[in-house]
Design a protein around this motif. Sequence first.
Motif, mmCIF file in Angstrom:
data_model
loop_
_atom_site.group_PDB
_atom_site.id
_atom_site.type_symbol
_atom_site.label_atom_id
_atom_site.label_comp_id
_atom_site.label_asym_id
_atom_site.label_seq_id
_atom_site.Cartn_x
_atom_site.Cartn_y
_atom_site.Cartn_z
ATOM 1 N N SER A 185 -9.726 -9.820 16.417
ATOM 2 C CA SER A 185 -9.845 -8.557 17.124
ATOM 3 C C SER A 185 -9.497 -7.370 16.220
ATOM 4 O O SER A 185 -8.664 -7.474 15.316
ATOM 5 C CB SER A 185 -8.913 -8.561 18.343
ATOM 6 N N ARG A 186 -10.112 -6.222 16.502
ATOM 7 C CA ARG A 186 -9.754 -4.989 15.790
ATOM 8 C C ARG A 186 -8.305 -4.618 16.069
ATOM 9 O O ARG A 186 -7.639 -4.001 15.236
ATOM 10 C CB ARG A 186 -10.675 -3.843 16.214
ATOM 11 N N ALA A 187 -7.797 -4.985 17.242
ATOM 12 C CA ALA A 187 -6.402 -4.699 17.575
ATOM 13 C C ALA A 187 -5.458 -5.532 16.717
ATOM 14 O O ALA A 187 -4.392 -5.065 16.306
ATOM 15 C CB ALA A 187 -6.150 -4.957 19.058
ATOM 16 N N THR A 188 -5.834 -6.780 16.439
ATOM 17 C CA THR A 188 -5.035 -7.620 15.547
ATOM 18 C C THR A 188 -4.932 -6.973 14.174
ATOM 19 O O THR A 188 -3.847 -6.873 13.593
ATOM 20 C CB THR A 188 -5.664 -9.022 15.414
ATOM 21 N N GLU A 189 -6.061 -6.518 13.670
ATOM 22 C CA GLU A 189 -6.065 -5.839 12.364
ATOM 23 C C GLU A 189 -5.193 -4.586 12.400
ATOM 24 O O GLU A 189 -4.420 -4.321 11.469
ATOM 25 C CB GLU A 189 -7.503 -5.472 11.979
ATOM 26 N N ALA A 190 -5.292 -3.826 13.499
ATOM 27 C CA ALA A 190 -4.520 -2.585 13.613
ATOM 28 C C ALA A 190 -3.023 -2.862 13.605
ATOM 29 O O ALA A 190 -2.255 -2.179 12.900
ATOM 30 C CB ALA A 190 -4.922 -1.835 14.886
ATOM 31 N N TYR A 191 -2.585 -3.851 14.369
ATOM 32 C CA TYR A 191 -1.149 -4.117 14.426
ATOM 33 C C TYR A 191 -0.622 -4.723 13.123
ATOM 34 O O TYR A 191 0.535 -4.480 12.750
ATOM 35 C CB TYR A 191 -0.810 -4.985 15.635
ATOM 36 N N HIS A 192 -1.448 -5.461 12.416
ATOM 37 C CA HIS A 192 -1.012 -5.945 11.108
ATOM 38 C C HIS A 192 -0.932 -4.792 10.108
ATOM 39 O O HIS A 192 -0.028 -4.763 9.262
ATOM 40 C CB HIS A 192 -1.919 -7.073 10.620
ATOM 41 N N ASN A 193 -1.828 -3.841 10.219
ATOM 42 C CA ASN A 193 -1.729 -2.643 9.378
ATOM 43 C C ASN A 193 -0.468 -1.853 9.705
ATOM 44 O O ASN A 193 0.215 -1.344 8.802
ATOM 45 C CB ASN A 193 -2.966 -1.758 9.568
ATOM 46 N N LEU A 194 -0.155 -1.753 10.990
ATOM 47 C CA LEU A 194 1.069 -1.058 11.398
ATOM 48 C C LEU A 194 2.299 -1.767 10.841
ATOM 49 O O LEU A 194 3.226 -1.117 10.328
ATOM 50 C CB LEU A 194 1.150 -0.976 12.921
ATOM 51 N N ALA A 195 2.317 -3.092 10.936
ATOM 52 C CA ALA A 195 3.451 -3.860 10.413
ATOM 53 C C ALA A 195 3.630 -3.596 8.923
ATOM 54 O O ALA A 195 4.759 -3.417 8.435
ATOM 55 C CB ALA A 195 3.246 -5.350 10.675
ATOM 56 N N ARG A 196 2.533 -3.554 8.192
ATOM 57 C CA ARG A 196 2.621 -3.302 6.750
ATOM 58 C C ARG A 196 3.124 -1.888 6.473
ATOM 59 O O ARG A 196 3.874 -1.670 5.515
ATOM 60 C CB ARG A 196 1.263 -3.536 6.096
ATOM 61 N N GLU A 197 2.716 -0.918 7.300
ATOM 62 C CA GLU A 197 3.237 0.451 7.149
ATOM 63 C C GLU A 197 4.746 0.482 7.368
ATOM 64 O O GLU A 197 5.481 1.147 6.633
ATOM 65 C CB GLU A 197 2.559 1.397 8.131
ATOM 66 N N VAL A 198 5.206 -0.210 8.416
ATOM 67 C CA VAL A 198 6.633 -0.244 8.714
ATOM 68 C C VAL A 198 7.397 -0.900 7.573
ATOM 69 O O VAL A 198 8.446 -0.395 7.126
ATOM 70 C CB VAL A 198 6.889 -0.983 10.042
ATOM 71 N N ILE A 199 6.869 -1.988 7.064
ATOM 72 C CA ILE A 199 7.517 -2.680 5.945
ATOM 73 C C ILE A 199 7.573 -1.771 4.721
ATOM 74 O O ILE A 199 8.615 -1.655 4.042
ATOM 75 C CB ILE A 199 6.772 -3.985 5.609
ATOM 76 N N GLU A 200 6.459 -1.093 4.434
ATOM 77 C CA GLU A 200 6.410 -0.205 3.274
ATOM 78 C C GLU A 200 7.379 0.971 3.423
ATOM 79 O O GLU A 200 8.073 1.346 2.459
ATOM 80 C CB GLU A 200 4.980 0.318 3.097
ATOM 81 N N ARG A 201 7.461 1.529 4.626
ATOM 82 C CA ARG A 201 8.374 2.660 4.839
ATOM 83 C C ARG A 201 9.829 2.254 4.665
ATOM 84 O O ARG A 201 10.677 3.097 4.376
ATOM 85 C CB ARG A 201 8.175 3.243 6.252
ATOM 86 N N ASN A 202 10.100 0.965 4.830
ATOM 87 C CA ASN A 202 11.475 0.488 4.707
ATOM 88 C C ASN A 202 11.743 -0.215 3.388
ATOM 89 O O ASN A 202 12.808 -0.805 3.196
ATOM 90 C CB ASN A 202 11.817 -0.432 5.886
ATOM 91 N N GLY A 203 10.772 -0.148 2.495
ATOM 92 C CA GLY A 203 10.965 -0.678 1.152
ATOM 93 C C GLY A 203 11.146 -2.174 1.094
ATOM 94 O O GLY A 203 11.806 -2.687 0.191
ATOM 95 N N ASN A 204 10.569 -2.896 2.075
ATOM 96 C CA ASN A 204 10.721 -4.355 2.110
ATOM 97 C C ASN A 204 9.494 -5.058 1.513
ATOM 98 O O ASN A 204 8.405 -4.633 1.691
ATOM 99 C CB ASN A 204 10.907 -4.834 3.557
#
Length: 261
Positions: free
Chosen positions: A242-261
């Motif tokens: 789903s496009r929603a699956t892709e979107a939430y995985h992109n969000l997770a990566r943004e959150v990880i990147e913002r926290n330097g993990n």
Amino acid sequence: MAKVISLVNQKGGVGKTTTSINLAAALGKENKKVLLIDLDPQSNATTGLGLNSNDFEHDIYEVITGRCSIEEAIKKTNFDNLAIIPSTLNLAGIDVEFVKRMLEDNTFHQNEQLKNAINEIRHIFDFIIIDCQPSLGLGTMNALVASDSVIIPVQCEFYALDGITQLLNSIIMVQSGMNPSLAIEGVLLTMLDGRTNIGLEVIEEIRRYFKDKVFNTIIPRLVRLVEAPSHGKPINEYDPTSRATEAYHNLAREVIERNGN
């Protein structure tokens, strides 16, 4: 130590619980150890991961009222690296109970009960996601005091900014005393219907208002995303393509990147 992030918006129907479930699941797929705390008496995050009250002995109400330890309430899910502390309707009585306890004990700090509990298990997880109820009551205040940051879901619809000023004032109030380090992790645009102009206008308005605090990821309005909770699964398990699956995985990566993990 876990990063504690609350999903907060006192306006209902903005995709808060949907995001709590699917962000937590997506972070788990990124090999992060995640705990989802359902802090809403409606228990939608709990049922959205396939649990009902027969599946667990303890809930978040018992944790913050001291009836059990937080470790006793943690329940493993069937999904990668994801655990949950479930909720029940008992949580609806927390405001009344806390006021009563304050009258009986002037040393009782009603806004710090969740923080005190979470501090006991922060070392176990990479992320702790808190799904707050659509109000600014004692439950949400406990979440804000316990959190390092907040994600504010905002739907791409008319009146999207309704109530945001009140929410921001609550965040400022917490920052000024109870939790000076509380930050806005980001503003998440949700429920975008690409067929309408209003959605694009709202995106421009939100980005003008919050600037670089807005996540690049935008969550689309999709039927499959609405269907997933009724099957007790996050979208990445219900419909991996789903496009929603892709979107939430992109969000997770943004959150990880913002926290330097």
